[in-house]
Design a protein around this motif. Structure first.
Motif, PDB file in Angstrom:
ATOM      1  N   LEU A  11     -20.628   3.020 -18.383  1.00  0.00           N
ATOM      2  CA  LEU A  11     -21.328   1.942 -17.825  1.00  0.00           C
ATOM      3  C   LEU A  11     -20.175   0.699 -18.544  1.00  0.00           C
ATOM      4  CD1 LEU A  11     -25.137   1.127 -17.570  1.00  0.00           C
ATOM      5  CD2 LEU A  11     -23.391   1.275 -15.706  1.00  0.00           C
ATOM      6  N   SER A  12     -19.224   1.560 -19.854  1.00  0.00           N
ATOM      7  CA  SER A  12     -18.837   1.148 -21.069  1.00  0.00           C
ATOM      8  C   SER A  12     -17.114   0.561 -20.269  1.00  0.00           C
ATOM      9  CB  SER A  12     -19.183   1.154 -22.281  1.00  0.00           C
ATOM     10  OG  SER A  12     -19.879   0.567 -23.125  1.00  0.00           O
ATOM     11  N   SER A  13     -16.978   2.117 -19.878  1.00  0.00           N
ATOM     12  CA  SER A  13     -16.168   2.253 -18.710  1.00  0.00           C
ATOM     13  C   SER A  13     -15.841   0.458 -17.889  1.00  0.00           C
ATOM     14  CB  SER A  13     -15.245   3.392 -19.140  1.00  0.00           C
ATOM     15  OG  SER A  13     -16.032   4.663 -19.793  1.00  0.00           O
ATOM     16  N   LEU A  14     -17.114   1.497 -17.329  1.00  0.00           N
ATOM     17  CA  LEU A  14     -17.092   0.694 -15.403  1.00  0.00           C
ATOM     18  C   LEU A  14     -16.528  -1.476 -16.042  1.00  0.00           C
ATOM     19  CD1 LEU A  14     -19.264   1.999 -13.166  1.00  0.00           C
ATOM     20  CD2 LEU A  14     -17.052   2.123 -13.314  1.00  0.00           C
ATOM     21  N   LEU A  15     -17.272  -1.486 -17.375  1.00  0.00           N
ATOM     22  CA  LEU A  15     -17.347  -3.169 -17.499  1.00  0.00           C
ATOM     23  C   LEU A  15     -15.829  -3.327 -18.283  1.00  0.00           C
ATOM     24  CD1 LEU A  15     -18.424  -6.162 -18.408  1.00  0.00           C
ATOM     25  CD2 LEU A  15     -18.995  -4.927 -20.252  1.00  0.00           C
ATOM     26  N   ILE A  16     -15.439  -1.891 -19.022  1.00  0.00           N
ATOM     27  CA  ILE A  16     -13.542  -3.231 -19.255  1.00  0.00           C
ATOM     28  C   ILE A  16     -12.265  -2.745 -18.427  1.00  0.00           C
ATOM     29  CG2 ILE A  16     -11.959  -2.266 -20.563  1.00  0.00           C
ATOM     30  CD1 ILE A  16     -13.820  -0.728 -22.507  1.00  0.00           C
ATOM     31  N   ALA A  17     -12.355  -1.473 -17.542  1.00  0.00           N
ATOM     32  CA  ALA A  17     -11.664  -1.637 -15.846  1.00  0.00           C
ATOM     33  C   ALA A  17     -11.691  -2.672 -15.771  1.00  0.00           C
ATOM     34  CB  ALA A  17     -12.529  -0.492 -15.144  1.00  0.00           C
ATOM     35  N   TRP A  18     -13.087  -3.543 -15.043  1.00  0.00           N
ATOM     36  CA  TRP A  18     -13.663  -4.755 -14.252  1.00  0.00           C
ATOM     37  C   TRP A  18     -13.203  -5.613 -14.618  1.00  0.00           C
ATOM     38  CZ3 TRP A  18     -16.095  -9.204 -15.252  1.00  0.00           C
ATOM     39  CH2 TRP A  18     -17.075 -10.175 -14.418  1.00  0.00           C
ATOM     40  N   CYS A  20     -10.140  -5.894 -17.091  1.00  0.00           N
ATOM     41  CA  CYS A  20      -9.302  -5.432 -17.529  1.00  0.00           C
ATOM     42  C   CYS A  20      -8.773  -6.316 -15.691  1.00  0.00           C
ATOM     43  CB  CYS A  20      -8.412  -4.276 -17.807  1.00  0.00           C
ATOM     44  SG  CYS A  20      -8.562  -3.757 -19.141  1.00  0.00           S
ATOM     45  N   GLY A  21      -9.366  -5.913 -14.851  1.00  0.00           N
ATOM     46  CA  GLY A  21      -8.776  -5.671 -13.087  1.00  0.00           C
ATOM     47  C   GLY A  21      -8.983  -7.297 -12.836  1.00  0.00           C
ATOM     48  N   THR A  22      -9.818  -7.823 -13.355  1.00  0.00           N
ATOM     49  CA  THR A  22     -10.056  -9.671 -13.315  1.00  0.00           C
ATOM     50  C   THR A  22      -8.867  -9.900 -13.929  1.00  0.00           C
ATOM     51  OG1 THR A  22     -12.194  -9.198 -13.525  1.00  0.00           O
ATOM     52  CG2 THR A  22     -11.287 -11.873 -13.625  1.00  0.00           C
ATOM     53  N   TYR A  23      -8.181  -9.772 -14.924  1.00  0.00           N
ATOM     54  CA  TYR A  23      -8.000 -10.347 -15.861  1.00  0.00           C
ATOM     55  C   TYR A  23      -6.218 -10.208 -14.998  1.00  0.00           C
ATOM     56  CZ  TYR A  23      -3.815 -10.898 -19.286  1.00  0.00           C
ATOM     57  OH  TYR A  23      -3.060 -11.817 -20.217  1.00  0.00           O
ATOM     58  N   PHE A  24      -6.078  -8.524 -14.695  1.00  0.00           N
ATOM     59  CA  PHE A  24      -4.680  -8.220 -13.391  1.00  0.00           C
ATOM     60  C   PHE A  24      -4.728  -9.468 -12.637  1.00  0.00           C
ATOM     61  CE2 PHE A  24      -4.929  -3.796 -15.603  1.00  0.00           C
ATOM     62  CZ  PHE A  24      -4.055  -4.571 -16.776  1.00  0.00           C
ATOM     63  N   ASP A  25      -5.734  -9.503 -12.052  1.00  0.00           N
ATOM     64  CA  ASP A  25      -5.866 -10.205 -10.895  1.00  0.00           C
ATOM     65  C   ASP A  25      -5.250 -11.761 -10.592  1.00  0.00           C
ATOM     66  OD1 ASP A  25      -6.903  -8.509  -9.107  1.00  0.00           O
ATOM     67  OD2 ASP A  25      -9.092  -8.945  -9.265  1.00  0.00           O
ATOM     68  N   HIS A  26      -6.006 -12.363 -11.295  1.00  0.00           N
ATOM     69  CA  HIS A  26      -5.863 -13.292 -12.339  1.00  0.00           C
ATOM     70  C   HIS A  26      -4.205 -13.843 -12.290  1.00  0.00           C
ATOM     71  CE1 HIS A  26      -5.409 -17.595 -14.067  1.00  0.00           C
ATOM     72  NE2 HIS A  26      -4.864 -17.068 -15.350  1.00  0.00           N
ATOM     73  N   LEU A 153     -15.217  -0.939  -2.806  1.00  0.00           N
ATOM     74  CA  LEU A 153     -16.020  -0.646  -3.863  1.00  0.00           C
ATOM     75  C   LEU A 153     -15.686  -0.522  -5.989  1.00  0.00           C
ATOM     76  CD1 LEU A 153     -18.815   0.974  -4.908  1.00  0.00           C
ATOM     77  CD2 LEU A 153     -17.441   2.774  -4.848  1.00  0.00           C
ATOM     78  N   LEU A 154     -14.602  -0.456  -6.166  1.00  0.00           N
ATOM     79  CA  LEU A 154     -14.140  -0.793  -7.468  1.00  0.00           C
ATOM     80  C   LEU A 154     -12.651  -0.969  -7.247  1.00  0.00           C
ATOM     81  CD1 LEU A 154     -14.443   2.960  -9.026  1.00  0.00           C
ATOM     82  CD2 LEU A 154     -17.259   0.711  -9.240  1.00  0.00           C
ATOM     83  N   PRO A 155     -12.506  -2.648  -7.452  1.00  0.00           N
ATOM     84  CA  PRO A 155     -11.299  -3.302  -7.092  1.00  0.00           C
ATOM     85  C   PRO A 155     -10.346  -2.829  -8.061  1.00  0.00           C
ATOM     86  CG  PRO A 155     -13.264  -5.152  -6.804  1.00  0.00           C
ATOM     87  CD  PRO A 155     -13.543  -3.301  -6.979  1.00  0.00           C
ATOM     88  N   PHE A 156     -10.349  -2.685  -9.091  1.00  0.00           N
ATOM     89  CA  PHE A 156      -9.252  -3.169 -10.304  1.00  0.00           C
ATOM     90  C   PHE A 156      -8.714  -1.062  -9.774  1.00  0.00           C
ATOM     91  CE2 PHE A 156     -12.983  -0.749 -12.021  1.00  0.00           C
ATOM     92  CZ  PHE A 156     -13.174   0.736 -11.828  1.00  0.00           C
ATOM     93  N   THR A 157      -9.109  -0.231  -9.003  1.00  0.00           N
ATOM     94  CA  THR A 157      -8.565   0.930  -8.464  1.00  0.00           C
ATOM     95  C   THR A 157      -7.202   0.679  -7.993  1.00  0.00           C
ATOM     96  OG1 THR A 157      -9.621   1.277  -6.316  1.00  0.00           O
ATOM     97  CG2 THR A 157     -10.830   2.510  -8.728  1.00  0.00           C
ATOM     98  N   MET A 168       4.745  -3.863 -13.468  1.00  0.00           N
ATOM     99  CA  MET A 168       5.435  -4.826 -14.604  1.00  0.00           C
ATOM    100  C   MET A 168       5.279  -6.199 -13.978  1.00  0.00           C
ATOM    101  SD  MET A 168       9.698  -4.800 -14.846  1.00  0.00           S
ATOM    102  CE  MET A 168       9.555  -5.978 -14.068  1.00  0.00           C
ATOM    103  N   THR A 169       5.380  -6.729 -12.509  1.00  0.00           N
ATOM    104  CA  THR A 169       5.544  -8.075 -12.490  1.00  0.00           C
ATOM    105  C   THR A 169       3.484  -9.393 -13.153  1.00  0.00           C
ATOM    106  OG1 THR A 169       4.647  -7.866  -9.797  1.00  0.00           O
ATOM    107  CG2 THR A 169       6.614  -8.202 -10.978  1.00  0.00           C
ATOM    108  N   ILE A 170       2.882  -7.842 -13.185  1.00  0.00           N
ATOM    109  CA  ILE A 170       1.525  -8.338 -13.419  1.00  0.00           C
ATOM    110  C   ILE A 170       1.345  -9.249 -14.942  1.00  0.00           C
ATOM    111  CG2 ILE A 170      -0.621  -7.773 -14.445  1.00  0.00           C
ATOM    112  CD1 ILE A 170      -0.572  -5.327 -13.040  1.00  0.00           C
ATOM    113  N   PHE A 171       2.482  -8.986 -15.752  1.00  0.00           N
ATOM    114  CA  PHE A 171       2.488  -9.815 -16.676  1.00  0.00           C
ATOM    115  C   PHE A 171       3.966 -10.311 -17.306  1.00  0.00           C
ATOM    116  CE2 PHE A 171       0.665  -5.707 -17.935  1.00  0.00           C
ATOM    117  CZ  PHE A 171      -0.882  -6.252 -18.536  1.00  0.00           C
TER     118      PHE A 171
END
Length: 317
Positions: A11-18, A20-26, A153-157, A168-171
């Protein structure tokens, strides 16, 4: 106890991935909003509806400013031009737009040498993975062998499918980088090019490959399907060839001649206009960003002329 620790770790791994994925999306959306996501949002959102749509590659994206077109036609238009887009990309965005909107009154489609050539633009259009709520987009990405079920199911994937450049252009966005080709002005899908960086982007290498250029019949068939689809919905369709510098290499001219022949044939087959802006003397050398793209001044001239041509060809028929 072991199972409890395993569950907590999972659950911790999924939370961290979520997170990070939300931040990358933004970050990714922020960096590419005005050159891609504005177009995706215009398709995905049910409002507003537009009277006039422009489709094509970068010569449309950087060359047609809806502000000037609308000032001439009194219509509401949007620029769906995307760098590297071929008829497959045009068909996707057209069908996606129609998924949430009524058919427009008019569509104007760029038909040049890049429209009838093979490209990998579709396969590398990772921004579409943010719009998998759309059946049109999901179906298209499935055909490109993306695991859409997993991404839903897992958008960060989705970031596991990105190539190195897009990761690279995420950053760091090319839109804001020093020496970027992109200008500061954008409006309804149009983005200006930065005239200060003309020299960095004006070099074209003649590698001789174009001398054996052959038309891609699959791309022509895709273009015919797009035209037919809109005509069946009562939309008026026109094709156009954007301005281009006379100083292009002989091998580039071969491709241009083949494209113009194709556009002329489709114009006759469907009884629709094919506007040749390349033959007009309006476009001077200092209006170009490079051999094929207009700068902001050139884009304003082309857009006004496009509005005049639409008034003449469409409304006075």
């Amino acid at each position: 106890m072991y199972r409890q620790r395993l569950l907590i770790t999972l659950l911790s791994s999924l939370l961290i991935a979520w997170v990070c994925g939300t931040y990358f999306d933004h970050r990714f959306k922020e960096n590419w909003q005005r050159v891609f996501f504005d177009k995706g949002d215009a398709c995905a959102n049910s409002t507003p509806d537009y009277d006039l749509l422009f489709f094509g590659d970068s010569r449309v994206q950087f060359g047609i400013d809806p502000y000037y077109v609308d000032s001439c036609t009194k219509l509401s238009s949007f620029n769906f031009g995307i760098a590297g887009a071929d008829p497959r990309v045009t068909a996707l965005f057209a069908n996606w737009y129609l998924e949430n909107h009524p058919a427009p009154k008019i569509v104007a489609i760029n038909l040049d040498e890049y429209s009838i050539d093979s490209t990998d633009a579709f396969e590398a259009m990772f921004g579409l993975l943010y719009y998998l709520k759309s059946p049109t987009v999901t179906d298209a990405m499935k055909k490109m062998h993306y695991n859409t079920a997993l991404i839903k199911l897992l958008p960060f994937t989705k970031y596991s499918f990105f190539d190195d450049y897009n990761r690279m252009t995420i950053f760091r966005s090319d839109l804001n980088a020093s020496g970027s080709a992109y200008g500061k002005y954008s409006y309804r899908g149009f983005t200006s090019l930065n005239p200060l960086n003309f020299k960095d982007h004006a070099i074209v290498i003649d590698d001789g490959k174009n001398k054996d250029f052959k038309i891609n019949l699959a791309q022509v068939a895709n273009m015919e399907n797009i035209i037919t689809s809109f005509l069946q919905k009562g939309t008026k369709v026109l094709l156009f060839y954007p301005p281009i510098k006379d100083s292009i290499f002989e091998t580039e001219k071969i491709k241009k001649e083949i494209a113009i022949k194709t556009g002329t044939q489709l114009s006759a087959k469907f009884n629709i206009p094919y506007i040749r802006f390349d033959t007009m003397s309006l476009f001077k050398t200092d209006m170009f960003f490079d051999h094929a793209h207009l700068n902001e001044t050139g884009a304003s001239i082309l857009s006004k002329k496009m509005g005049e041509e639409i008034n003449e060809l469409i409304f006075k028929q």
